[in-house]
Design an enzyme around this catalytic site. Structure first.
Site, PDB file in Angstrom:
ATOM      1  N   PHE A 138     -81.676   6.151  -2.214  1.00 30.14           N
ATOM      2  CA  PHE A 138     -81.381   7.206  -1.234  1.00 30.14           C
ATOM      3  C   PHE A 138     -82.296   8.394  -1.508  1.00 30.14           C
ATOM      4  O   PHE A 138     -82.340   8.898  -2.634  1.00 30.14           O
ATOM      5  CB  PHE A 138     -79.922   7.663  -1.307  1.00 30.14           C
ATOM      6  CG  PHE A 138     -79.608   8.701  -0.249  1.00 30.14           C
ATOM      7  CD1 PHE A 138     -79.281   8.323   1.044  1.00 30.14           C
ATOM      8  CD2 PHE A 138     -79.678  10.061  -0.542  1.00 30.14           C
ATOM      9  CE1 PHE A 138     -79.033   9.278   2.032  1.00 30.14           C
ATOM     10  CE2 PHE A 138     -79.433  11.023   0.432  1.00 30.14           C
ATOM     11  CZ  PHE A 138     -79.101  10.622   1.729  1.00 30.14           C
ATOM     12  N   ASP A 225     -87.578  10.509  -8.299  1.00 31.46           N
ATOM     13  CA  ASP A 225     -86.626  11.359  -7.581  1.00 31.46           C
ATOM     14  C   ASP A 225     -85.472  11.694  -8.528  1.00 31.46           C
ATOM     15  O   ASP A 225     -84.593  10.865  -8.764  1.00 31.46           O
ATOM     16  CB  ASP A 225     -86.131  10.613  -6.328  1.00 31.46           C
ATOM     17  CG  ASP A 225     -85.095  11.403  -5.533  1.00 31.46           C
ATOM     18  OD1 ASP A 225     -84.588  12.412  -6.043  1.00 31.46           O
ATOM     19  OD2 ASP A 225     -84.790  10.991  -4.393  1.00 31.46           O
ATOM     20  N   LYS A 254     -80.382  19.834  -5.874  1.00 32.12           N
ATOM     21  CA  LYS A 254     -78.979  19.822  -6.281  1.00 32.12           C
ATOM     22  C   LYS A 254     -78.649  20.806  -7.407  1.00 32.12           C
ATOM     23  O   LYS A 254     -78.459  21.977  -7.151  1.00 32.12           O
ATOM     24  CB  LYS A 254     -78.576  18.391  -6.651  1.00 32.12           C
ATOM     25  CG  LYS A 254     -78.419  17.509  -5.386  1.00 32.12           C
ATOM     26  CD  LYS A 254     -77.654  16.255  -5.697  1.00 32.12           C
ATOM     27  CE  LYS A 254     -77.516  15.304  -4.531  1.00 32.12           C
ATOM     28  NZ  LYS A 254     -76.376  15.559  -3.669  1.00 32.12           N
TER      29      LYS A 254
HETATM   30  C1  LIG Z   1     -81.543  11.052  -5.214  1.00 23.29           C
HETATM   31  C2  LIG Z   1     -81.440  11.927  -4.011  1.00 23.29           C
HETATM   32  N1  LIG Z   1     -82.545  12.315  -3.384  1.00 23.29           N
HETATM   33  C3  LIG Z   1     -82.493  13.117  -2.294  1.00 23.29           C
HETATM   34  C4  LIG Z   1     -81.290  13.545  -1.787  1.00 23.29           C
HETATM   35  C5  LIG Z   1     -81.273  14.435  -0.576  1.00 23.29           C
HETATM   36  O1  LIG Z   1     -80.966  15.721  -0.967  1.00 23.29           O
HETATM   37  P1  LIG Z   1     -80.478  16.805   0.133  1.00 23.29           P
HETATM   38  O2  LIG Z   1     -79.141  16.351   0.598  1.00 23.29           O
HETATM   39  O3  LIG Z   1     -80.449  18.098  -0.614  1.00 23.29           O
HETATM   40  O4  LIG Z   1     -81.480  16.787   1.218  1.00 23.29           O
HETATM   41  C6  LIG Z   1     -80.109  13.178  -2.418  1.00 23.29           C
HETATM   42  C7  LIG Z   1     -78.803  13.608  -1.891  1.00 23.29           C
HETATM   43  O5  LIG Z   1     -77.781  13.055  -2.161  1.00 23.29           O
HETATM   44  C8  LIG Z   1     -80.178  12.335  -3.557  1.00 23.29           C
HETATM   45  O6  LIG Z   1     -79.070  11.936  -4.195  1.00 23.29           O
END
Ligand SMILES: Cc1ncc(COP(=O)(O)O)c(C=O)c1O
Length: 404
Positions: A138, A225, A254
């Site tokens: 994700f 990520d 986050k």
């Molecule tokens: C691993 C990862 N990358 C990207 C995102 C996307 O982040 P945002 O919701 O701040 O756009 C998330 C959100 O849950 C995530 O868990």
């Protein structure tokens, strides 16, 4: 804990219905505890989905942010923002990387990473660069990041998807080798060190080391990520540090601002100069309030030993869950690291969200069957024990109901 009365959702006729919400409206918080507008109290096992690193109402974060708000909230990237350099230098010190681009969310950080990878390819004359991405991953909900995401539910209804991604399963070196052998246009590998939304699935240390080696051999960028698993959650600043490797590109968000939106793309030397002035930007990214939130979050994490806390309290939480759920039919696996834990059950368990809230505990369910705990990193051992005391009986009862 809370009385098992029936709750009704507050009416929201004007908010777009993009979330299936619980009938709970939160009012305020303190430490790892939250109160709703009816005065009911909840233990926060969710941390705003891995965001509230320092919990709620932190006695050193709040005055620092108040001071910053009074001084300067936003200026614009037309001018120097000294706090940007301060936070960037700190992130480079902690990561061993060299340069940072600031934005406001996880998907924005990932979007920037994807653009870096494509331009990195174009700069070498690769006209149609491809990026290796993962099943069950994700990365966000913009068109590019949902295209990179390995979840058909996230993509459904939003085609045509962005091209230029090659998908492989996690922890399968042979699959990556075969992509390497057959695809000359690959420029980068992009993965979560621990998949969060995909069900708390860790990449193994051996796999991460193999990916680093393959990226080096092929001249690819390794892009990790760490939006969810980074910023101390696993007991190290960044989850890949358990494997003793360095990425070339690391998106963060986050937990970085403890609740204030902050995103960052931290880059090493191979990626740091790919963007030239004019290639990328964002109005809000790197604003003084967001930067102060990042600086103070890291300062407090260091002062209070929160990496160590995440490791030890996380281990205690996991041990408690393992002890209470040992031998329970329908508990498939407990996995994760530090304060990022998943309990996989043998059946869909979305309704545990509501039952947990009813019992005074915030948590989440990902990938349909995985109960996920990503509490604030200030969680105490006593609070971890309280999570176990609420959650284990809920899971046991839920699973017992499914028995014939
Ligand atoms: C691993 C990862 N990358 C990207 C995102 C996307 O982040 P945002 O919701 O701040 O756009 C998330 C959100 O849950 C995530 O868990």
């Amino acid at each position: 804990m809370n009385a098992p009365e029936t709750r009704t959702a507050p009416p929201e006729p004007h908010v777009m219905k993009t979330y299936g919400r619980l009938p709970v409206a939160l009012s305020h918080g303190r430490g790892c505890w939250l109160w709703d507008t009816e005065g009911r109290k909840y233990l926060d096992g969710l941390g705003g989905i891995a965001v509230n690193t320092l919990g709620h109402g932190h006695t050193r974060l709040v005055p620092a942010l108040q001071e910053q708000i009074a001084k300067l909230i936003h200026s614009s990237n037309y001018y120097h923002v000294p706090l940007q350099e301060q936070l960037a230098a700190k992130l480079c010190e902690l990561s061993g990387l060299t340069n940072v681009f600031f934005c406001s969310t996880g998907l924005e950080a990932n979007e920037a990473a994807l653009k870096i990878a494509r331009k990195f390819g174009h700069d070498q004359g690769i006209e149609r660069p491809e990026i290796v991405v993962y099943e069950k991953s994700f990365h966000g909900r913009s068109i590019a990041t949902l295209s990179a995401t390995g979840n058909p539910k996230v993509q459904a209804g939003f085609g045509p998807l962005v091209e230029g991604f090659v998908r492989v399963p996690l922890n399968d070196v042979a699959a990556l080798d075969s992509v390497a052998a057959s695809n000359p246009n690959v420029v980068a590998v992009f993965l979560e060190v621990i998949q969060g939304e995909g069900g708390v699935n860790p990449a193994t240390v051996e796999y991460l080391q193999a990916v680093r080696r393959i990226c080096d051999e092929r001249g690819w960028l390794l892009m990790l990520d760490e939006v969810q698993c980074g910023m101390g959650r696993t007991g190290k600043w960044f989850a890949h540090q358990w494997a003793g490797i360095l990425p070339d590109v690391m998106p963060l968000a986050k937990g970085l601002g403890s609740g204030v939106p902050v995103g960052a793309v931290v880059c090493g030397p191979r990626a740091a100069n790919v963007f030239a002035p004019g290639n990328h930007g964002t109005t809000f990214g790197g604003n003084p309030l967001a930067m102060r939130a990042g600086v103070e979050t890291i300062r407090i994490m260091e002062e209070d030993g929160l990496l160590q806390n995440a490791a030890t309290v996380g281990a205690a939480l996991r041990a408690g869950l393992e002890r209470e759920l040992a031998g329970v039919d329908g508990v498939v696996e407990i996995r994760g690291q530090g304060l990022m834990l998943g309990i996989e059950l043998a059946r869909n368990c979305g309704e545990l969200l509501g039952r947990a809230a009813q019992a005074g505990l915030m948590l989440s369910v990902t990938a349909d069957r995985v109960v996920r705990l990503v509490p604030p990193l200030i969680l105490s051992a006593d609070e971890a024990a309280q999570i176990v005391a609420i959650l284990a009986p809920l899971i046991k009862t839920f699973l017992a109901e499914a028995q014939p």
